[in-house]
Design a protein around this motif. Sequence first.
Motif, mmCIF file in Angstrom:
data_model
loop_
_atom_site.group_PDB
_atom_site.id
_atom_site.type_symbol
_atom_site.label_atom_id
_atom_site.label_comp_id
_atom_site.label_asym_id
_atom_site.label_seq_id
_atom_site.Cartn_x
_atom_site.Cartn_y
_atom_site.Cartn_z
ATOM 1 N N ALA A 23 0.717 -1.149 0.201
ATOM 2 C CA ALA A 23 0.066 0.081 -0.031
ATOM 3 C C ALA A 23 0.855 1.258 -0.013
ATOM 4 O O ALA A 23 0.414 2.220 -0.099
ATOM 5 N N ASP A 24 2.054 1.060 0.358
ATOM 6 C CA ASP A 24 2.944 2.252 0.515
ATOM 7 C C ASP A 24 3.138 2.899 -1.130
ATOM 8 O O ASP A 24 3.654 2.234 -1.927
ATOM 9 N N LEU A 25 3.015 3.993 -1.054
ATOM 10 C CA LEU A 25 3.223 4.646 -2.488
ATOM 11 C C LEU A 25 4.436 5.642 -2.171
ATOM 12 O O LEU A 25 4.754 6.502 -1.465
ATOM 13 N N VAL A 26 5.497 5.197 -2.899
ATOM 14 C CA VAL A 26 6.792 5.591 -2.784
ATOM 15 C C VAL A 26 6.965 7.262 -3.405
ATOM 16 O O VAL A 26 6.348 7.498 -4.569
ATOM 17 N N PRO A 27 7.375 8.248 -2.839
ATOM 18 C CA PRO A 27 7.461 9.590 -3.445
ATOM 19 C C PRO A 27 7.963 9.795 -4.781
ATOM 20 O O PRO A 27 9.065 9.049 -4.896
ATOM 21 N N VAL A 28 7.205 10.433 -5.734
ATOM 22 C CA VAL A 28 7.715 10.443 -6.910
ATOM 23 C C VAL A 28 9.326 11.289 -6.990
ATOM 24 O O VAL A 28 10.095 10.836 -7.848
ATOM 25 N N ALA A 29 9.893 11.973 -6.102
ATOM 26 C CA ALA A 29 11.164 12.454 -5.732
ATOM 27 C C ALA A 29 11.908 11.539 -5.629
ATOM 28 O O ALA A 29 13.005 11.635 -6.022
ATOM 29 N N ASP A 30 11.648 10.331 -5.038
ATOM 30 C CA ASP A 30 12.527 9.445 -4.959
ATOM 31 C C ASP A 30 13.002 8.766 -6.198
ATOM 32 O O ASP A 30 14.246 8.171 -6.459
ATOM 33 N N PHE A 31 12.204 8.492 -7.154
ATOM 34 C CA PHE A 31 12.493 8.168 -8.488
ATOM 35 C C PHE A 31 13.254 9.010 -9.465
ATOM 36 O O PHE A 31 13.950 8.702 -10.248
ATOM 37 N N ALA A 32 12.996 10.446 -8.946
ATOM 38 C CA ALA A 32 13.660 11.355 -9.795
ATOM 39 C C ALA A 32 15.129 11.935 -9.542
ATOM 40 O O ALA A 32 15.813 12.425 -10.207
ATOM 41 N N ARG A 33 15.474 11.362 -8.430
ATOM 42 C CA ARG A 33 16.825 11.624 -7.669
ATOM 43 C C ARG A 33 17.823 10.608 -8.301
ATOM 44 O O ARG A 33 17.496 9.200 -8.607
ATOM 45 N N ARG A 34 19.139 11.095 -8.783
ATOM 46 C CA ARG A 34 20.137 10.357 -9.511
ATOM 47 C C ARG A 34 21.089 9.915 -8.297
ATOM 48 O O ARG A 34 21.096 10.531 -7.418
ATOM 49 N N GLU A 440 15.437 -0.701 -12.075
ATOM 50 C CA GLU A 440 15.463 0.346 -13.151
ATOM 51 C C GLU A 440 14.447 1.539 -12.697
ATOM 52 O O GLU A 440 13.163 0.980 -12.169
ATOM 53 N N ASP A 441 14.662 2.702 -12.860
ATOM 54 C CA ASP A 441 13.763 3.623 -12.072
ATOM 55 C C ASP A 441 12.328 3.850 -12.873
ATOM 56 O O ASP A 441 11.286 3.700 -12.177
ATOM 57 N N ASP A 442 12.473 3.782 -14.375
ATOM 58 C CA ASP A 442 11.142 4.119 -14.776
ATOM 59 C C ASP A 442 10.259 2.785 -14.486
ATOM 60 O O ASP A 442 8.974 3.002 -14.166
ATOM 61 N N ALA A 443 10.556 1.581 -14.763
ATOM 62 C CA ALA A 443 9.893 0.467 -14.529
ATOM 63 C C ALA A 443 9.360 0.405 -13.058
ATOM 64 O O ALA A 443 8.363 0.175 -12.857
ATOM 65 N N GLN A 444 10.374 0.737 -12.047
ATOM 66 C CA GLN A 444 9.756 0.705 -10.782
ATOM 67 C C GLN A 444 8.850 1.760 -10.251
ATOM 68 O O GLN A 444 7.760 1.682 -9.636
ATOM 69 N N PHE A 445 8.830 2.865 -10.751
ATOM 70 C CA PHE A 445 8.019 4.024 -10.847
ATOM 71 C C PHE A 445 6.533 3.663 -11.129
ATOM 72 O O PHE A 445 5.537 3.654 -10.584
ATOM 73 N N LEU A 446 6.612 3.051 -12.549
ATOM 74 C CA LEU A 446 5.264 2.754 -13.034
ATOM 75 C C LEU A 446 4.779 1.695 -12.316
ATOM 76 O O LEU A 446 3.424 1.688 -12.043
ATOM 77 N N ALA A 447 5.397 0.548 -11.863
ATOM 78 C CA ALA A 447 4.772 -0.362 -11.031
ATOM 79 C C ALA A 447 4.437 0.008 -9.857
ATOM 80 O O ALA A 447 3.216 -0.123 -9.198
#
Length: 658
Positions: A23-34, A440-447
């Motif tokens: 149920a945890d929604l990871v903040p989008v900022a976490d996927f945006a950081r390099r 991979e960030d993109d795949a994990q963000f979308l999932a």
Amino acid sequence: MINRLARPMLAALCLASTAASAADLVPVADFARRMPLTSPSLSPDGQYVSLAFHDPDGKTHGLAIYRVGDMSKAVTLIRMPPYEAPAKIAWASPTRLVVARGKVDGSIGRTMLTGEIMSIDVDGKNPDYLYGYQAVGKRAATRATDEGWGEIEGLPVQNNGHFYMRATSWLDQNRSTLYDVDAKTSTRKQMADIGIGGMSFMISPDGQARFAFGTDDSFRWVVFHREGSGWNKLSGSAQQQNFTPVASVAGSNRIYAKYSPDGKGGAFVEQDEDGGNPKIIRKDDFSEVSASGLWTPAPLRPFGTIADTGIPQPTYIDPASPIAKLHMALSQKFPGQFVSFVDYSEDGGQLMFSVSSDREPGRYMIIDTKTFKVSKLFDAKPWIDPAKMSERRPLRFKASDGLELEAILTFPKGKPETNLPLVLMPHGGPHGVSDDWFYEDDAQFLANRGYLVLQVNYRGSGSRGSTFEQAGYLKWGTRIQEDLIDGVKWAIAQRFADPGRVCVYGASFGGYSAMMVPVRAPGMFRCAVGYDGIYDLDMMYNKGDIKDRKSGRSYLTTVIGKDQADLAANSPTHLADKIDVPVFLVHGEDDQRAPFAQFKAMRAALDAAHKPYETLTKPDERHGFVKPENVEEFYNRLQAFLDKHLGGDRPATAQAAP
């Protein structure tokens, strides 16, 4: 020890914990950081680790040196000019480093070498400019005849303050020259010279250049063997396609090499330098084979191999050897992760290794190979909690013509694996590049946002052998797109995906595919997102950095051809009237690989065809956004666009698969 009755209860508790974390929604900022730290390298004495560092602004990069055992504060921190970064770092001695300078080419590009080589002491003192085009450094007086393009080619087995540099003079770009360079005095001695540009060298432990290899100006793979003072070009072999020498076997005339047997899959072998007495270490008909992360200390010897597709599973050459046993022990300590041996101290007493997986971006550690004490260095992305990430599952399916392909599915965590909204995510390249199992960030963000992500290693991709890669030549808009469409049909047939909720999102060549698959499969997709894509194939001959070198122009002729009618028939800009879905175009305005003119042409084509679309463009961004605020804005816009057209978690009305 857990008794047998307790196991079901423990399993239930684990499942409950997993369901709660889903149920945890990871903040989008976490996927945006390099990643703040990359490219770690251990000093020869094992006392220091050097890294490329990257500030959160996405603009500032540089060299950082830490003392092993204290990663809290850098011993030396050197910031480079904006958008410059260390492309490669090597230790010439325990106190002297060599750095190849590079330009950051965006998040989906790579750090492009500038051809400049610098050296500096571990404390940041005594910097010198060893090679390049600027008239500075100890060799400034000879720069007029000395300027060119340099790359770090390797290091001597015994640490002596020197390194090997491959150079191409700007006065004669049809030559590749190898030098032994003193990193302190900048004096150098020529080791080898061959009259063809862009070659790499394989150097034996005794400091002799034994092979030169690479892609020539006609985009052909060539290999040369050193014989006396000259070079003998090896004749191509159907049985050993893309033959590549990897390393010498110390104290012998034998080498390790890899190739694609009859163009299918790969083989890793030990053989005589002249090709005699070959011993196949590992062969795979589906996948290329490598020894990545599975090497002993210098003089290097592989102790295991892996297939380059699927989940990496090491096969040990001698399972009873101490180094193999160490790797097995670490693999057991970190189950579900791939253990990669990254670097050693010169005496082999200190080993830097990493662990990574589909959910773990990477952890770097040091182990004392005598006491087996393990110390943590750093996390690649310390803000990412692997427990909240999703499984990436490599699977195989057959394309419509019967060819077996690999797909990687990223499943939304905690959701049933049926009737999911699907995002097809084709990779860039397209040739020699492939998607893999790792994080991979993109795949994990979308999932994490509830989407099933499908990545297809279509023909033309790397990691499958030369025949598979070449099968994508001149098929950019046809067979490659059919492979992607076949992947969607397969995911629907397996009941993983809801046939009424499918979109496509891709970057670079993937952006090209995002516009092409709705044309090739009308009615299958609900929306399409192109990110820094190529949309007009003929424009590649006139705009962008690929055309700037003869080898780049040969590449284009080989992979897309020059027939104007064919280029138009496979360019989204000429097919906009057939794109029957809403489109979202994203582009960096300073992109050099897929220039902004590509975006403008696609936008104009959609306007002329009266098609709906959204856009997001950013100045000072190149091939893929790097500024966190821009990446975060893109991810938020991407999620909103997909939610709008796929309905988020709401199932679509059931309909037949296309």
